[in-house]
Every structure is written in structure tokens, then in C-alpha cells.
Motif scaffolding. Structure first.
Motif, PDB file in Angstrom:
ATOM      1  N   GLU A  43       0.835  -1.195   0.000  1.00 45.16           N
ATOM      2  CA  GLU A  43       0.000   0.000   0.000  1.00 45.16           C
ATOM      3  C   GLU A  43       0.876   1.253   0.000  1.00 45.16           C
ATOM      4  O   GLU A  43       1.992   1.248   0.522  1.00 45.16           O
ATOM      5  CB  GLU A  43      -0.924   0.062   1.230  1.00 45.16           C
ATOM      6  CG  GLU A  43      -1.835  -1.124   1.398  1.00 45.16           C
ATOM      7  CD  GLU A  43      -1.304  -2.087   2.428  1.00 45.16           C
ATOM      8  OE1 GLU A  43      -2.120  -2.813   3.049  1.00 45.16           O
ATOM      9  OE2 GLU A  43      -0.074  -2.136   2.634  1.00 45.16           O
ATOM     10  N   SER A  44       0.324   2.321  -0.530  1.00 51.81           N
ATOM     11  CA  SER A  44       0.975   3.629  -0.478  1.00 51.81           C
ATOM     12  C   SER A  44      -0.096   4.707  -0.555  1.00 51.81           C
ATOM     13  O   SER A  44      -1.248   4.423  -0.889  1.00 51.81           O
ATOM     14  CB  SER A  44       1.982   3.779  -1.617  1.00 51.81           C
ATOM     15  OG  SER A  44       1.331   3.693  -2.870  1.00 51.81           O
TER      16      SER A  44
ATOM     17  N   GLY B 169      -0.884   6.926   2.036  1.00 49.32           N
ATOM     18  CA  GLY B 169      -1.383   7.427   3.306  1.00 49.32           C
ATOM     19  C   GLY B 169      -0.673   8.709   3.716  1.00 49.32           C
ATOM     20  O   GLY B 169       0.303   9.131   3.090  1.00 49.32           O
TER      21      GLY B 169
ATOM     22  N   LEU C 195      -5.286   6.167  -1.873  1.00 52.93           N
ATOM     23  CA  LEU C 195      -4.434   5.041  -1.532  1.00 52.93           C
ATOM     24  C   LEU C 195      -4.275   4.131  -2.745  1.00 52.93           C
ATOM     25  O   LEU C 195      -5.201   3.982  -3.548  1.00 52.93           O
ATOM     26  CB  LEU C 195      -5.037   4.245  -0.376  1.00 52.93           C
ATOM     27  CG  LEU C 195      -5.369   5.015   0.904  1.00 52.93           C
ATOM     28  CD1 LEU C 195      -5.877   4.061   1.977  1.00 52.93           C
ATOM     29  CD2 LEU C 195      -4.178   5.797   1.404  1.00 52.93           C
TER      30      LEU C 195
ATOM     31  N   CYS D 141      -2.707   0.192  -4.012  1.00 53.47           N
ATOM     32  CA  CYS D 141      -2.293  -1.150  -3.598  1.00 53.47           C
ATOM     33  C   CYS D 141      -1.732  -1.843  -4.827  1.00 53.47           C
ATOM     34  O   CYS D 141      -2.457  -2.063  -5.805  1.00 53.47           O
ATOM     35  CB  CYS D 141      -3.473  -1.926  -3.036  1.00 53.47           C
ATOM     36  SG  CYS D 141      -3.112  -3.657  -2.666  1.00 53.47           S
TER      37      CYS D 141
ATOM     38  N   TYR E 157      -5.551  -1.150   5.235  1.00 49.68           N
ATOM     39  CA  TYR E 157      -4.936  -2.352   4.699  1.00 49.68           C
ATOM     40  C   TYR E 157      -5.598  -2.758   3.394  1.00 49.68           C
ATOM     41  O   TYR E 157      -6.832  -2.734   3.276  1.00 49.68           O
ATOM     42  CB  TYR E 157      -5.075  -3.514   5.679  1.00 49.68           C
ATOM     43  CG  TYR E 157      -4.392  -3.310   6.994  1.00 49.68           C
ATOM     44  CD1 TYR E 157      -5.063  -2.728   8.076  1.00 49.68           C
ATOM     45  CD2 TYR E 157      -3.073  -3.716   7.190  1.00 49.68           C
ATOM     46  CE1 TYR E 157      -4.435  -2.542   9.289  1.00 49.68           C
ATOM     47  CE2 TYR E 157      -2.439  -3.547   8.415  1.00 49.68           C
ATOM     48  CZ  TYR E 157      -3.120  -2.961   9.456  1.00 49.68           C
ATOM     49  OH  TYR E 157      -2.494  -2.784  10.667  1.00 49.68           O
TER      50      TYR E 157
ATOM     51  N   THR F  69      -1.093   1.232   5.666  1.00 44.99           N
ATOM     52  CA  THR F  69      -0.615   2.609   5.515  1.00 44.99           C
ATOM     53  C   THR F  69      -1.459   3.508   6.413  1.00 44.99           C
ATOM     54  O   THR F  69      -2.680   3.371   6.473  1.00 44.99           O
ATOM     55  CB  THR F  69      -0.679   3.060   4.039  1.00 44.99           C
ATOM     56  OG1 THR F  69      -0.099   4.360   3.908  1.00 44.99           O
ATOM     57  CG2 THR F  69      -2.101   3.094   3.496  1.00 44.99           C
ATOM     58  N   GLN F  70      -0.789   4.405   7.134  1.00 47.50           N
ATOM     59  CA  GLN F  70      -1.477   5.240   8.108  1.00 47.50           C
ATOM     60  C   GLN F  70      -2.180   6.407   7.427  1.00 47.50           C
ATOM     61  O   GLN F  70      -1.574   7.121   6.620  1.00 47.50           O
ATOM     62  CB  GLN F  70      -0.482   5.775   9.139  1.00 47.50           C
ATOM     63  CG  GLN F  70      -1.071   6.727  10.162  1.00 47.50           C
ATOM     64  CD  GLN F  70      -1.989   6.030  11.145  1.00 47.50           C
ATOM     65  OE1 GLN F  70      -1.654   4.969  11.680  1.00 47.50           O
ATOM     66  NE2 GLN F  70      -3.164   6.616  11.401  1.00 47.50           N
TER      67      GLN F  70
END
Length: 126
Positions: A6-7, A9, A20, A22, A97, A120-121
């Protein structure tokens, strides 16, 4: 080895947007159900959105709490799934997630998803 990465966030103000991504590696996920889940501190992991196999029309599913604000999509050519999040609220703060499974049964049940990303937060501030 199959991995979901993931990216996208980050920190955003309430009312803002984030997207986001994935990107699975190790195999093609065009025939899998792809889902997004989230987990806030002290809470259970919860379903956010999912998108079905592309050949069946790519049907989408959303939790009531995000319906109308979030959009899930997939680009099979790039082997990537996206979660566009608009009108973000404080309560959207969580670790998000990406997950994948091969059947459409119980699409909102996290325990039935086989592959997971590291998360990812997403933090929404006032």
C-alpha cells in the motif's frame, strides 16, 4: 512470494482527500476480489470497500460509513487497486490495509481474505 504494497497514506485536514494505492507483486490479481480494511487504535479491523473480479463487471461494495465519500477502483493493466477518499472525517483516521481473496463469498469478512498488505497510516486532523 506474494506481497501487497500500500501507499498514499498521510496526514490530511478534515474535508480533504487522499488516494491510496495497492500494488500486488508476485502474481496478477485481476481475478481476485480486492478489498480495503481499516483499523483504528483500540478498535477491531473493519471493512471499508471491495471490488469484484473485473470479468464480472467489477462490482463495488462499501461500508455505510464511507458510501458516497470513498471510491474503489482497479486498473488491471497496472495490477493496481485504488481507494479514493474524499470529504475525510476525523473518524476515518486508521491504518488502512489492502487485501485479496479469490472468491466473492462474504466479501466484508476480513478473515476470509488470504493476502494482506502491511498497512498505511491515514490521519485526519481538525
Amino acid at each position: 512470494q506474494v506481497q501487497l504494497v500500500e501507499s498514499g497514506g498521510g496526514l490530511v485536514q478534515a474535508g480533504g482527500s487522499l488516494r491510496l494505492s495497492c500494488a500486488p507483486s508476485g502474481r496478477t490479481f485481476s481475478n481476485y476480489v480486492m478489498g480495503w480494511f481499516r483499523q483504528a487504535p483500540g478498535k477491531e479491523r473493519e471493512f471499508v470497500a471491495a471490488i469484484n473480479f473485473n470479468w464480472s463487471g467489477g462490482s463495488t461494495y462499501y461500508a455505510d460509513s464511507v458510501k458516497g465519500r470513498f471510491t474503489i477502483s482497479r486498473d488491471n493493466a497496472k495490477n493496481t487497486v485504488y481507494l479514493q477518499m474524499n470529504s475525510l472525517k476525523l473518524e476515518d483516521t486508521a491504518v488502512y490495509y489492502c487485501a485479496a481473496k479469490s472468491t466473492i463469498v462474504a466479501i466484508t469478512t476480513s478473515s476470509l481474505y488470504v493476502y494482506w498488505g502491511q498497512g498505511t497510516q491515514v490521519t485526519v486532523s481538525s
